[in-house]
Scaffold this motif. Structure first.
Motif, mmCIF file in Angstrom:
data_model
loop_
_atom_site.group_PDB
_atom_site.id
_atom_site.type_symbol
_atom_site.label_atom_id
_atom_site.label_comp_id
_atom_site.label_asym_id
_atom_site.label_seq_id
_atom_site.Cartn_x
_atom_site.Cartn_y
_atom_site.Cartn_z
ATOM 1 N N LEU A 51 0.816 -1.201 0.000
ATOM 2 C CA LEU A 51 0.000 0.000 0.000
ATOM 3 C C LEU A 51 0.860 1.264 0.000
ATOM 4 C CD1 LEU A 51 -2.688 1.491 0.255
ATOM 5 C CD2 LEU A 51 -2.613 1.095 2.722
ATOM 6 N N LEU A 52 1.894 1.288 0.839
ATOM 7 C CA LEU A 52 2.702 2.500 0.984
ATOM 8 C C LEU A 52 3.633 2.747 -0.208
ATOM 9 C CD1 LEU A 52 3.584 2.332 4.787
ATOM 10 C CD2 LEU A 52 1.756 3.624 3.677
ATOM 11 N N THR A 53 3.795 1.765 -1.075
ATOM 12 C CA THR A 53 4.577 1.964 -2.296
ATOM 13 C C THR A 53 3.700 2.029 -3.541
ATOM 14 O OG1 THR A 53 4.972 -0.421 -2.530
ATOM 15 C CG2 THR A 53 6.639 0.863 -1.341
ATOM 16 N N ASP A 54 2.389 1.998 -3.361
ATOM 17 C CA ASP A 54 1.482 2.108 -4.501
ATOM 18 C C ASP A 54 1.601 3.503 -5.118
ATOM 19 O OD1 ASP A 54 -1.327 2.789 -5.765
ATOM 20 O OD2 ASP A 54 -1.262 0.605 -5.573
ATOM 21 N N PRO A 55 1.575 3.618 -6.439
ATOM 22 C CA PRO A 55 1.684 4.940 -7.068
ATOM 23 C C PRO A 55 0.609 5.921 -6.613
ATOM 24 C CG PRO A 55 1.987 3.199 -8.696
ATOM 25 C CD PRO A 55 1.558 2.522 -7.433
ATOM 26 N N ARG A 56 -0.525 5.401 -6.138
ATOM 27 C CA ARG A 56 -1.596 6.292 -5.691
ATOM 28 C C ARG A 56 -1.371 6.819 -4.281
ATOM 29 N NH1 ARG A 56 -6.149 2.007 -7.234
ATOM 30 N NH2 ARG A 56 -4.303 0.680 -6.857
ATOM 31 N N PHE A 57 -0.440 6.213 -3.528
ATOM 32 C CA PHE A 57 -0.122 6.731 -2.206
ATOM 33 C C PHE A 57 0.824 7.918 -2.384
ATOM 34 C CE2 PHE A 57 2.404 6.864 1.712
ATOM 35 C CZ PHE A 57 1.380 7.022 2.639
ATOM 36 N N PRO A 58 0.529 9.076 -1.789
ATOM 37 C CA PRO A 58 1.222 10.308 -2.201
ATOM 38 C C PRO A 58 2.592 10.547 -1.607
ATOM 39 C CG PRO A 58 -0.457 10.808 -0.559
ATOM 40 C CD PRO A 58 -0.596 9.345 -0.883
ATOM 41 N N PHE A 59 2.998 9.817 -0.561
ATOM 42 C CA PHE A 59 4.236 10.156 0.132
ATOM 43 C C PHE A 59 5.291 9.071 -0.072
ATOM 44 C CE2 PHE A 59 0.810 11.583 3.281
ATOM 45 C CZ PHE A 59 0.567 12.747 2.584
ATOM 46 N N PRO A 60 6.557 9.444 -0.185
ATOM 47 C CA PRO A 60 7.618 8.422 -0.293
ATOM 48 C C PRO A 60 7.772 7.668 1.018
ATOM 49 C CG PRO A 60 8.565 10.616 -0.105
ATOM 50 C CD PRO A 60 7.086 10.818 -0.246
ATOM 51 N N LEU A 61 7.997 6.385 0.905
ATOM 52 C CA LEU A 61 8.094 5.555 2.111
ATOM 53 C C LEU A 61 9.323 5.912 2.940
ATOM 54 C CD1 LEU A 61 7.128 3.170 3.823
ATOM 55 C CD2 LEU A 61 8.369 1.647 2.284
ATOM 56 N N LEU A 62 10.465 6.095 2.286
ATOM 57 C CA LEU A 62 11.676 6.451 3.023
ATOM 58 C C LEU A 62 11.501 7.829 3.646
ATOM 59 C CD1 LEU A 62 14.552 5.205 0.686
ATOM 60 C CD2 LEU A 62 13.655 4.131 2.767
ATOM 61 N N GLY A 63 11.717 7.908 4.939
ATOM 62 C CA GLY A 63 11.536 9.165 5.649
ATOM 63 C C GLY A 63 10.272 9.220 6.482
ATOM 64 N N LEU A 64 9.317 8.314 6.264
ATOM 65 C CA LEU A 64 8.154 8.263 7.137
ATOM 66 C C LEU A 64 8.595 7.839 8.540
ATOM 67 C CD1 LEU A 64 5.463 6.522 4.883
ATOM 68 C CD2 LEU A 64 5.797 8.973 5.278
ATOM 69 N N VAL A 65 7.986 8.434 9.563
ATOM 70 C CA VAL A 65 8.381 8.193 10.951
ATOM 71 C C VAL A 65 7.192 7.625 11.718
ATOM 72 C CG1 VAL A 65 9.291 9.225 13.065
ATOM 73 C CG2 VAL A 65 10.005 10.126 10.839
ATOM 74 N N HIS A 66 7.410 6.460 12.336
ATOM 75 C CA HIS A 66 6.372 5.807 13.140
ATOM 76 C C HIS A 66 6.346 6.476 14.516
ATOM 77 C CE1 HIS A 66 4.515 1.613 14.238
ATOM 78 N NE2 HIS A 66 3.699 2.622 14.497
ATOM 79 N N LEU A 67 5.289 7.241 14.802
ATOM 80 C CA LEU A 67 5.199 7.983 16.055
ATOM 81 C C LEU A 67 4.524 7.199 17.173
ATOM 82 C CD1 LEU A 67 4.035 11.537 14.864
ATOM 83 C CD2 LEU A 67 6.366 10.765 15.344
ATOM 84 N N GLU A 68 3.429 6.539 16.845
ATOM 85 C CA GLU A 68 2.623 5.870 17.864
ATOM 86 C C GLU A 68 2.071 4.577 17.288
ATOM 87 O OE1 GLU A 68 -0.472 8.503 19.143
ATOM 88 O OE2 GLU A 68 0.897 10.137 19.627
ATOM 89 N N ASN A 69 1.726 3.654 18.187
ATOM 90 C CA ASN A 69 1.140 2.390 17.744
ATOM 91 C C ASN A 69 0.137 1.914 18.781
ATOM 92 O OD1 ASN A 69 1.346 -0.855 17.882
ATOM 93 N ND2 ASN A 69 1.459 -0.151 15.764
ATOM 94 N N ARG A 70 -1.038 1.565 18.300
ATOM 95 C CA ARG A 70 -2.081 1.023 19.182
ATOM 96 C C ARG A 70 -2.574 -0.293 18.599
ATOM 97 N NH1 ARG A 70 -7.943 1.547 19.670
ATOM 98 N NH2 ARG A 70 -7.907 2.758 17.739
ATOM 99 N N ILE A 71 -2.659 -1.317 19.431
ATOM 100 C CA ILE A 71 -3.226 -2.592 19.012
ATOM 101 C C ILE A 71 -4.411 -2.928 19.904
ATOM 102 C CG2 ILE A 71 -1.112 -3.515 18.007
ATOM 103 C CD1 ILE A 71 -0.650 -5.101 20.527
ATOM 104 N N ARG A 72 -5.423 -3.518 19.283
ATOM 105 C CA ARG A 72 -6.611 -3.995 20.008
ATOM 106 C C ARG A 72 -6.742 -5.494 19.764
ATOM 107 N NH1 ARG A 72 -11.282 -1.706 17.413
ATOM 108 N NH2 ARG A 72 -12.497 -2.293 19.250
ATOM 109 N N VAL A 73 -6.711 -6.269 20.833
ATOM 110 C CA VAL A 73 -6.919 -7.711 20.752
ATOM 111 C C VAL A 73 -8.362 -7.970 21.164
ATOM 112 C CG1 VAL A 73 -6.145 -9.977 21.502
ATOM 113 C CG2 VAL A 73 -4.502 -8.105 21.316
ATOM 114 N N LEU A 74 -9.212 -8.226 20.194
ATOM 115 C CA LEU A 74 -10.647 -8.328 20.467
ATOM 116 C C LEU A 74 -11.055 -9.716 20.926
ATOM 117 C CD1 LEU A 74 -11.915 -6.293 17.379
ATOM 118 C CD2 LEU A 74 -11.409 -5.480 19.683
ATOM 119 N N ARG A 75 -10.415 -10.734 20.379
ATOM 120 C CA ARG A 75 -10.651 -12.120 20.782
ATOM 121 C C ARG A 75 -9.322 -12.849 20.863
ATOM 122 N NH1 ARG A 75 -12.949 -14.682 16.800
ATOM 123 N NH2 ARG A 75 -13.224 -12.998 15.294
#
Length: 284
Positions: free
Chosen positions: A79-103
């Motif tokens: 998805l992040l390398t698809d031509p329709r995704f507007p931003f280059p992958l290199l340089g993106l910064v992961h700031l936060e992460n949330r996971i939900r375990v529902l079952r």
């Protein structure tokens, strides 16, 4: 509007996606595409065991809470390398992460993994968006992840939303471990994430780091492995905020509040350097 889903018969191969990311430059727009990628995924028992070993999880008959990110990583890359995704992958910064375990994350699949992007918002250093990852089985949604990512090359009108205040709980040392110099390469081999900033001092210096840094999701996984006895099998969520990177090699200390349905955690280095802060609670 409805998401335009790209349905794949299997997760894509990563080498070609890394090559696509390496040559991508510039910004291709100021809006996120209504695009998603999904595919059947299954768990390879040998790979799962290697992941547990790298991250410190014991085998309790369930998938580690962070493991669905690994199953979906090729779809995230697609998805992040698809031509329709507007931003280059290199340089993106992961700031936060949330996971939900529902079952409870039982069984080896097959599952359906899906990824999409949403919530483009202004940030003091650029713009952020959420990379939403979901894992479904025959009964429906079983797990969901929200990775909040910063792109510095775009400025949006408006002010960043203020962070919700949260009363700090008393924290005590729960565990301590050494992040060895090769943990970036070892984690990359099981996660598929070969970002140069994690692999060696030489490659990390090309991006402004004095040494290689640990993957943020390895830090989170290693903390959740230490917190396993305090977390239920399901119906909970864990949210973390990545702070200063863990330079490799390095010593880190995990602090946590008292066992309870809701709690807080912090990962700190020498001289109390903050690396990660977060909380857990029953899922909403």
């Amino acid at each position: 509007m409805a998401t335009d889903w790209l349905d794949l018969p299997a997760p894509p191969a990563l080498p070609g996606l890394f090559a696509r990311a390496a040559v991508r430059r510039g910004t291709g727009g100021k809006a996120l595409p209504e695009l998603g990628v999904r595919s059947p995924v299954s768990v390879d028992p040998g790979h799962l065991e290697r992941y547990r070993a790298v991250c410190g999880f014991t085998d309790k008959g369930l998938l580690p809470a962070t493991y669905p990110h690994i199953l979906a990583f090729p779809l995230q890359m697609r998805l992040l390398t698809d031509p329709r995704f507007p931003f280059p992958l290199l340089g993106l910064v992961h700031l936060e992460n949330r996971i939900r375990v529902l079952r409870p994350l039982g069984g080896l699949g097959p599952f359906i993994a899906s990824v999409a992007v949403e919530r483009l918002q202004p940030h003091e250093k650029g713009a952020t968006f959420s990379l939403i990852t979901r894992l479904e089985d025959q009964l429906g949604l079983v797990w969901e992840g929200d990775s909040r990512i910063l792109f510095r090359g775009l400025r949006l009108p408006g002010q960043p939303a203020p962070r919700a205040s949260e009363e700090s709980l008393p924290l005590e040392q729960l565990d301590q471990w050494r992040a060895p110099a090769d943990i970036g390469r070892r984690y990359a081999r099981v996660a598929g994430d070969y970002n140069p900033i994690h692999l060696s001092a030489v490659s990390a210096r090309l991006f402004g780091f004095p040494r290689a840094i640990a993957h943020g999701l390895w830090n989170k996984a290693r903390c959740l492995a230490a917190l396993e006895s305090r977390l239920p099998a399901a119906s909970y969520e864990v949210e973390v905020r990545f702070q200063k990177p863990v330079l490799l090699p390095g010593e880190v200390t995990l602090l946590a509040s008292a066992p309870a349905p809701e709690g807080q955690l912090a990962l700190r280095g020498s001289k109390d350097v903050p690396h990660m802060a977060g909380s857990w609670r029953p899922s909403s």
